[in-house]
Structure formats: C-alpha cells, structure tokens
Scaffold this active site. Structure first.
Site, short mmCIF file in Angstrom:
data_model
loop_
_atom_site.label_atom_id
_atom_site.label_comp_id
_atom_site.label_asym_id
_atom_site.label_seq_id
_atom_site.Cartn_x
_atom_site.Cartn_y
_atom_site.Cartn_z
N HIS A 18 56.08 18.63 60.29
CA HIS A 18 55.53 18.37 61.62
C HIS A 18 55.66 19.67 62.41
CE1 HIS A 18 56.89 14.03 60.70
NE2 HIS A 18 55.59 14.13 60.49
N GLU A 50 58.39 20.61 65.25
CA GLU A 50 59.82 20.45 64.97
C GLU A 50 60.39 21.82 64.62
OE1 GLU A 50 60.15 17.20 62.19
OE2 GLU A 50 59.09 15.84 63.55
N HIS A 87 63.92 18.23 59.57
CA HIS A 87 63.11 17.77 60.70
C HIS A 87 63.93 17.77 61.98
CE1 HIS A 87 59.60 15.88 58.50
NE2 HIS A 87 60.45 16.05 57.51
N GLU A 126 67.29 14.83 59.79
CA GLU A 126 66.96 14.98 61.21
C GLU A 126 68.11 15.73 61.89
OE1 GLU A 126 64.16 14.06 62.53
OE2 GLU A 126 63.30 12.72 61.01
#
Length: 341
Positions: free
Chosen positions: A60, A63, A155, A219
């Site tokens: 993405h 990010e 991410h 994450e």
C-alpha cells in the site's frame, strides 16, 4: 557504491513506477545485486547462509514507515555498512501509489495474490503487478531448496491501534505455529498476534501456502506521510532484521509465549452495498472491544452484532469496495502447546 544506479533505489523505482529494465552490480564484498524490476531487488551473497528472506513493503503506497525502514536496510547493505549473509529479496510493492501518497491506484494490491489478479474480467496495473510479484517470489524461492524461507510483509495501519504493533499469522492449514518466529516478532516489538481463520489473497499467505515460508503481515503502527515517521518506534524491528541479515546463524532469544497477546477471528464483516455503515465512530482504534449484543454494522437488512463474549474490531474500513472485507471481529485466545513447534 558512489556513482551507482543503485545510490537511491527507491527514487529510481518511483521514477519508473510500473516497470524498470533489469540490471546488476557488485557489492563491495563481491556479492551480486540484481534488479529484477521496479522496486524488486535481489541480493546474492558470495557464501549465503541457510535462510532465504523476502522483505516487502509499500504494497500500500501510503504506508511509508516500512518503506523508509527497508530503504535504510538496503542502503546500509549497498554501502558495505551492513554485511549481507542471507539471500535477500527486497520488494517495494507499489511505487505508483507511493507517488500519489495513496493506498492504491485502482485496486488493493494486497487482495490480488494467490491468483486473485486473474479472476474476473477486470484488468489494471495493480493486477499485472501482483502477477509479476508472484513470479519474482517463486523465482527467488525456487532457485534454492532446503533453506528456511522467510517473508515479512511490512505495513502500517490506517488507524491507531490499542496494541501499536501486531502481526497476522497466515492460516496454517493445521501446521504448527513457529515458536522461533513468535520470538522474532516479540523481540522486534510485535507482541500481538492475530491468527488468520482461513485462506486469503494477501501477499504473506501466498508465500506461506505456496512455498512453505514463515510469512507474516506485520503492522508497525499508523500511516504517516514520508518524512514524518519516528524511526525510533521501529528500532527493535530494524535491529532484529539487521541481525538476521548480517549474522549467518543468529536466532532471537526465546520468549515466554504467555508474553504474547493472541487473538482469533470470530466473524468477518463483508460490505455488500453502498448502504453499508458501521455503528461505531470512524475514530475507533484497532482492537477496540465491544460488549456482547452491540450492534456493529448493517447493510440493508443485514446486521452484525458482537456475540457471546467481548469482541474487538480490527481493520474497520467503510470505504472498501463492495464484496470486500470491511472489518474483522476478533477475540482473545491462547496457543495450545501442541500447536507450537
């Protein structure tokens, strides 16, 4: 590597966001750097140790913290400051979305793996990119057998989280969970694990399922613009990766599994139409908990409630496309000793 085309590989990739002609150069220690495509760079050490490591980021484009982290690692290797002792594949996933400061250009790249890019009649650049990234991961892993295969897909989340750093452990199809990998993540500051409840079309599941890699969606915090990330918040992960890359036999110190928070998925909320809405604030953080009976979301006649025990929400996003996951509801669980190896 002064004067090298690799002096700033991220900038080079962003200037050729969809395609870059392959080329190769030598490292100061004699290893080879092979550029396979825009954002895709393979490092072949002179005498590689027993791990084949994929580090991906920017799947993405907005990010940015993982992108900056991987760029720092790559620049340290290229300059000779960080010796590379493992075969290593860097993937900066979506340079075109990075240029836009956007999550995606047309379609969520992290929902296009395991062949999802070829399903339906839609065609776009992100689908083409997903197909090529699958081929590059296969090329990397298939070129050597008998090694430990690793893939950390890094991410940051759209919203804050009650537990800032967490990882999704892809569905294992009954295989045990790795104590060593859980220790790696915990020592890297990632002390919350979400166990996936089935096959998905994410990049980490693709590597885990097709190639038997220890693979994770990691994450590392909240989305921030380029240049606004506090690198100290990711220092533990960066240090662990440096040791993994630079020390052939490095292992993380063991951890007590009870130190790790573990969640399992109890329900998936899928958006069906433009009538879909949540019944909680847009500002709710990941892992915010709801008591039983709480109305969570509705879509026309369909409603979702928290069930018999406290449920927490992860990845709520009302703006996803129809037929896409709008949120996961999770509950705390434990890893049975027999499911650890």
């Amino acid at each position: 590597m002064n004067g090298s085309r690799l002096d700033d590989f991220l900038t080079l990739s962003r200037s050729h966001p969809w395609e870059l002609a392959p080329f190769s150069e030598s490292l100061p220690d004699g290893g080879q750097v092979q550029v396979w495509d825009t954002g895709v760079l393979c490092i072949e050490p002179v005498a590689p140790a027993g791990r084949d490591l994929v580090l991906s980021c920017g799947i993405h484009g907005n990010e940015t913290a993982p992108i900056e982290l991987c760029a720092r690692l790559l620049n340290a290797i290229l300059s000779g400051r960080l010796p590379c002792r493992q075969r290593l594949l860097f993937i900066f996933g979506n340079p075109a979305a990075m240029n836009l400061g956007a999550r995606e250009v047309e379609e969520n790249l992290n929902r296009l793996f395991s062949g999802a890019h070829a399903r339906g009649d839609k065609t776009n650049k992100e689908r083409q990119r997903a197909a090529r990234l699958e081929q590059y991961v296969e090329r990397f892993y298939r070129s050597r057998e008998g090694t430990e295969r690793l893939h950390y897909d890094l991410h940051t989340a759209i919203r804050p989280s009650a537990y800032e750093k967490f990882a999704i452990y892809p569905f294992t199809h009954g295989a045990p969970y790795s104590r060593n990998q859980l220790a790696f993540l915990c020592r890297a500051g990632v002390d919350t694990i979400l166990l996936a409840h089935g096959p998905t079309t994410t990049f980490s599941y693709f590597s885990a399922h097709v190639f038997g890699a220890h693979a994770f969606t990691v994450e590392l915090g909240k989305v921030m613009p380029f240049g606004q990330n506090d690198a100290s918040r990711f220092a533990a992960m960066e240090r662990n990766l440096e040791q993994l890359i630079g020390e052939p036999d490095w292992q993380p110190a063991p951890v007590d599994i009870k130190q790790i928070r573990v969640f399992r998925v109890c329900q998936e909320i899928v958006k069906q139409s433009e009538q879909f809405c949540f019944h909680f604030s847009e500002k709710v953080a990941n892992f915010h908990a709801f008591p039983p009976g709480t109305l969570l979301a509705e879509d026309g006649e369909r409603q979702w409630f928290a069930h018999e025990q406290e449920e927490a929400v992860v990845f709520p996003n009302v703006r996803v496309a129809n037929q896409q996951r709008a949120a996961l509801m999770v509950m705390a669980t434990e890893l049975p000793p027999e499911m650890l190896a």
